[in-house]
Motif scaffolding. Structure first.
Motif: not given
Length: 417
Positions: A298-299, A315-318, A353-360, A364-369
């Protein structure tokens, strides 16, 4: 339960605010290397220290107060729509004072080592003492270690430094400057330097790239004192540099007499004090490039040892709201109000979650919201609050997918570019 928080910036303050309600006051402590609270929002004119802020003198937020503030405390009425960094720091000080958090914070104290001995965490401190904790929260931020995407030899005729060291535009009067990067910092620094510089170039992997809020280079229209438009030119990736300030780009084009290259290329994750023993794919905390944090449920919860958590890797979060939601969720797990899944279930969740949002996983993209993923993330935390608290301690998240574009329009009007 003894809880140690490393860092007294926005994430650390959120953790203290939440955990003071669930642990004894004597069992909660935060350590911070700086002379005051605030983390990256504690401005320093010098950028020489490892602990110096990455904030520059004229920086304003790229979010309005209502998106930036903690759910538990608003910015004061009348706060500027995109406030100066000093206003944000005052807000953090007021937050700490309102919730009486300073009693837990040991300033000017660096954590030099943090290891687990099968029962407790042992923190070695810069004053020569040690502290034992049952749980550890890493809230030391990720705006310290500059990321340089290219191993490029820079000709001695060209000054070169990371945006972390940038403070003011005065030094670039009449100069040719190349900024590398496509994020908010690159665009803001270019906009700030351009009215004084001879010319500013923004080098990106793709010269059609947009900034974090969606703005493009052709939308940057700063004016000089005489009313003329300053020139900001988009370029592709850097290829090489040469004598007399020569810079060549991937398309073969060149620029001469470049005075400075500023690398606004972000930061790598680093936790230099962590001592986790031998590392493998299943226990690794940070990848070898520093681009991502591994093995987080859960990050935030370290799957190999869930008594360790990290707030704010996304990142790219409030940011401030996410920190308070994360700290609240963590308190539910650590007080057993919410059952902790098995490690295999944690890993299965992360794969989903990786499959849902399309990242490995671990990329680095795993933390991009971004708006959609942030809303989904906070909504699941809110559902946990509803299931465990008679009255949820945080508000229900609101989906607002168009807000990012509106913020860009508002910021352009407000800052006049």
């Amino acid at each position: 339960m003894r809880v140690a928080v490393i860092g007294a910036g926005p994430a650390g303050l959120a953790a203290l605010k939440v955990f003071q309600d669930v642990v004894d006051a004597d069992d909660l402590v935060a350590f911070d290397s700086q002379e005051d609270i605030g983390g990256t929002w504690l401005y320093s004119e010098s950028s020489e220290s490892w602990f110096a802020s990455a904030v520059y003198a004229n920086l304003r937020t790229n979010l309005p107060p209502e998106q930036m503030q903690y759910p538990s405390m608003d910015f004061p009425d009348g706060t500027d729509q995109f406030p100066h960094h000093s206003v944000v720091h005052k807000y953090l000080v007021a937050f700490a004072d309102r919730f009486n958090l300073r009693r837990f914070i040991r300033l000017n104290t660096t954590v030099e080592g943090c290891s687990f001995n099968d029962e407790v965490w042992l923190l070695r401190l810069s004053d020569g003492t040690q502290y034992e904790a049952d749980k550890v929260i890493l809230a030391n931020g990720h705006f310290r270690l500059p990321h340089f995407p290219l191993h490029l030899d820079i000709d001695p005729s060209i000054a070169s430094f990371h945006s972390r060291q940038y403070r003011r535009p005065d030094a670039f009067h009449g100069k040719v400057v190349v900024l590398v990067g496509a994020g908010t910092s690159a665009f803001d620094i270019a906009r700030e330097i351009a009215p004084q510089a001879e010319r500013v170039y923004i080098s990106m992997r793709d010269d059609s790239s947009a900034g974090d809020l969606g703005e493009t280079v052709d939308q940057l229209r700063p004016t000089r004192k005489d009313g003329s438009l300053a020139e900001i030119v988009a370029k592709g990736a850097l290829r090489r540099t040469g004598p007399d300030g020569l810079v060549q780009f991937e398309d073969g084009s060149t620029v001469s007499h470049v005075h400075t290259i500023i690398w606004a290329t972000g930061f790598d994750f680093t936790f230099p004090f962590m001592q986790l023993g031998e590392s493998s794919e299943s226990t690794q905390l940070v990848d070898t490039t520093g681009a991502a944090v591994y093995n987080l449920y859960r990050e935030m919860m370290y799957i190999p040892n869930p008594t360790l958590a990290i707030l704010g890797v996304n990142h790219r979060i409030w940011p401030f709201p996410v920190f308070e939601y994360q700290a609240t969720l963590l308190s539910l797990y650590w007080t057993n109000a919410l059952p902790l899944p098995t490690r295999s279930d944690m890993r299965a969740h992360e794969q989903g979650e990786a499959a849902r949002w399309g990242y490995l996983p671990g990329s680095k993209e795993s933390h991009r919201f971004g708006p959609d993923r942030q809303y989904a993330y906070l909504s699941t935390i809110y559902d946990d609050l509803v299931a465990t608290q008679p009255v949820p301690s945080l508000p229900k998240p609101i989906a607002d997918p168009d807000r990012r574009a509106q913020i860009l329009r508002d910021r352009k009007l407000h800052l006049g570019y």
